[in-house]
Design an enzyme around this catalytic site. Structure first.
Site, PDB file in Angstrom:
ATOM      1  CG  ASP A 280      -1.946   1.197   1.121  1.00  0.00           C
ATOM      2  OD1 ASP A 280      -2.317   1.596   0.003  1.00  0.00           O
ATOM      3  OD2 ASP A 280      -2.328   1.737   2.185  1.00  0.00           O
ATOM      4  CD1 TRP A 454       0.735  12.203  10.000  1.00  0.00           C
ATOM      5  CD2 TRP A 454       0.073  12.028   7.881  1.00  0.00           C
ATOM      6  NE1 TRP A 454       0.583  10.863   9.738  1.00  0.00           N
ATOM      7  CE2 TRP A 454       0.163  10.719   8.443  1.00  0.00           C
ATOM      8  CE3 TRP A 454      -0.332  12.149   6.561  1.00  0.00           C
ATOM      9  CZ2 TRP A 454      -0.130   9.570   7.705  1.00  0.00           C
ATOM     10  CZ3 TRP A 454      -0.625  11.007   5.829  1.00  0.00           C
ATOM     11  CH2 TRP A 454      -0.523   9.736   6.403  1.00  0.00           C
TER      12      TRP A 454
END
Length: 554
Positions: A280, A454
């Site tokens: 992924d 992030w």
């Protein structure tokens, strides 16, 4: 906004996703410096009305800000005061699935603002009024397609990609005429039988012969463009389903960068970061375009901090082929057995690649050393800055073989699947901001956070790097040379938006959207479940979308 202005933007403007076609995320403004950034204060702030993840950059031209937000809306704002000029909101279909409810920005050309609605509809708006000029369906959302990327303007075309790699789509990059909305070309990331690259997929007569039809290869982050070679560079996503043994072969053009001819969309070159993806690891962030050293010479280059944890340095050519220069892990990795010094092709360590009923244990985690948040580049220092997540790993196993159903999840299977997130023993942190010197290929500094990171990054000519991304809701300014934090402020929510900088009325501003959510929040949830003594539940990180604009105190 003209094509010439996009090729060479005014210093005061931030006219596209990463400001310039090369993707540097760098502002030439230098009124705000390492010496005075401690005086930074809010100039204005505004609630967007939505509390999901806010990830788009505030785009600014001639003092007018255009920004997309969660809630499937666009705002036009006076950039120096925060006065709303118009608001456009597109209602979503009632049967629209709800994954990744965010948007990553707009594109500008002429008198139009271009934007992708989440139901995979391309919208052109009048920049002065916000009225629709035209809309065009890009793909059927009922088949699992959706969209949240910022479009890319390439001469008279608006170029977009698609999300939905987790639903068994067949990814593509597609261009439309900016005046009429008429489709001009569409290039599928997964080739059909007989097309170049199809030999890397199961062949007719094989057990998995139809794997290409649901092979994934989404393209949900904006590409870069080289106006001289007229090549577009775009990053591509993971395979569908996740387990590569259900689609044997290298599976071009998954987890790659592709070079596309701007006039036809033809794939002229590619580099695949890892074949037969089973982790992924979307590699949708396009590499930046920057000159690199190769064999003592300066060559046109591509630099990509991959989700698989490798800092790739590649050479681009005028006719398209992409050549390998160097690949250096920038976080702890366990999956690489070898890397071919000529081609860059990697071989996997035994036991790291998961499969159907087969456990794989690998670092970095499935969220990667860096997910979608973009890197930034300072041309004065020749430094590239990476928002990284270190010391995280995954144990993964595919469950039973998945029967494809349009729009449904097409990832790990059901019975017997697992996907566990864990931290390397003894690790004292996860989040990092790293600086790498492209002259030497060496890391020059690292700033660490116990939290995950992030935060997309912004570089400025004032010697600064700006970014948020941590679970304490702080927005930071780093010294580009040393990594020292020179200023920080706690905002209303976690900052996962792309920062920008612009000038209005002779004053430099820094802008960013705060609004925690999406994968940053999902990671927090997983970490708090696995390590409750170290990480609080995601719900403890405030949500709520706010546009923040900062200026120097008088």
């Amino acid at each position: 906004m003209t094509n010439e202005m996009l090729v060479k933007p005014a210093d005061a403007d931030w006219p596209m996703y990463r400001r310039t076609y090369n993707g540097w995320g760098h502002s030439p403004l230098k009124q705000i410096t390492t010496e005075n950034v401690a005086k930074l204060k809010p100039a204005w702030m505004m609630s967007t009305g939505y509390s999901e993840g806010h990830e788009a950059p505030p785009t600014v031209v001639n003092g007018i800000m255009f920004t997309a937000t969660a809630g499937n809306q666009i705002l036009a704002i006076k950039a120096d005061t925060g006065e709303i000029l118009w608001r456009y909101k597109r209602e979503l279909p009632a049967d629209m699935l709800g994954s990744h409810p965010t948007n990553r920005g707009v594109a500008l050309l002429g008198d139009k603002v271009f934007w992708m609605s989440r139901d995979s509809v391309l919208v052109a708006l009048d920049a002065k009024s916000g009225a629709e000029a035209w809309t065009v369906p890009v793909q059927d959302y009922r088949q699992g397609y959706y969209a949240n990327l910022a479009p890319l303007i390439v001469e008279d075309k608006v170029v977009v990609g698609t999300s939905g790699g987790e639903r068994g789509i067949r990814g593509y990059i597609v261009a439309f005429d900016t005046e009429t909305g008429k489709e001009t070309w569409r290039t599928f990331i997964v080739p059909e039988p007989g097309q170049p690259g199809s030999e890397t997929w199961p062949q007719p007569g094989d057990e998995h012969a139809d794997a290409w039809k649901t092979g994934g290869g989404s393209s949900w982050i904006t590409g870069q463009y080289d106006p001289e070679s007229k090549l577009i560079y775009w990053g591509t996503g993971n395979g569908g389903p996740w387990m590569g043994d259900q689609r044997p072969g290298d599976n071009l053009y998954l987890t790659s960068v592709v070079a596309l001819a701007a006039d036809t969309g033809e794939i002229k070159g590619h580099f695949q970061y890892h074949p037969n993806d089973s982790f992924d690891w979307d590699e949708v962030a396009a590499p930046i375009l920057v000159d690199l050293k190769r064999d003592g010479n300066s060559v046109p280059g591509l630099v990509h901090a991959s989700r698989s944890g490798v800092l790739w340095m590649l050479e681009r050519t005028d006719d398209g082929p992409i050549k390998f220069i160097k690949g250096t892990p920038y976080v702890h990795e366990t999956w690489i057995k070898s890397m071919d010094p000529q081609t860059g092709r990697v071989e996997y360590n035994e036991g790291t690649k998961p499969g159907t009923g087969v456990v794989g244990e690998f670092c970095p985690s499935f969220w990667g050393g860096k997910d979608w948040p973009p890197i930034a580049y300072n041309p004065d220092l020749n430094y590239v800055f990476i928002p990284a997540n270190e010391n995280m790993c995954t144990t993964m196993q595919g469950g039973s073989v998945i029967d494809y159903r349009a729009g449904a999840s097409y990832t790990l299977g059901t019975q017997g699947n697992r996907s566990d997130l864990y931290i390397v023993d003894g690790a004292d942190h996860i989040g990092e901001v790293q600086a790498w010197d492209l002259n030497t290929g060496e890391k020059v500094w690292t700033h660490t956070f116990e939290s995950q990171n992030w935060g997309p990054l912004l570089s400025t000519a004032g010697g600064l790097v700006f970014g948020g991304g941590t679970n304490d809701s702080k927005f930071h300014a780093y010294d580009a040379k040393t990594g020292d934090v020179l200023w920080e402020m706690k905002l209303n929510s976690g900052v996962i938006g792309v920062p920008s900088s612009f000038e209005a009325g002779g004053k430099q501003y820094v802008a960013v959207q705060a609004g925690w959510g999406i994968d940053a929040a999902s990671m927090q949830t997983r970490l708090s479940a696995a390590y409750p003594d170290r990480f609080k539940p995601s719900a403890t990180v405030p949500t709520g979308g706010v546009i923040w604009v900062f200026e120097l105190a008088e």
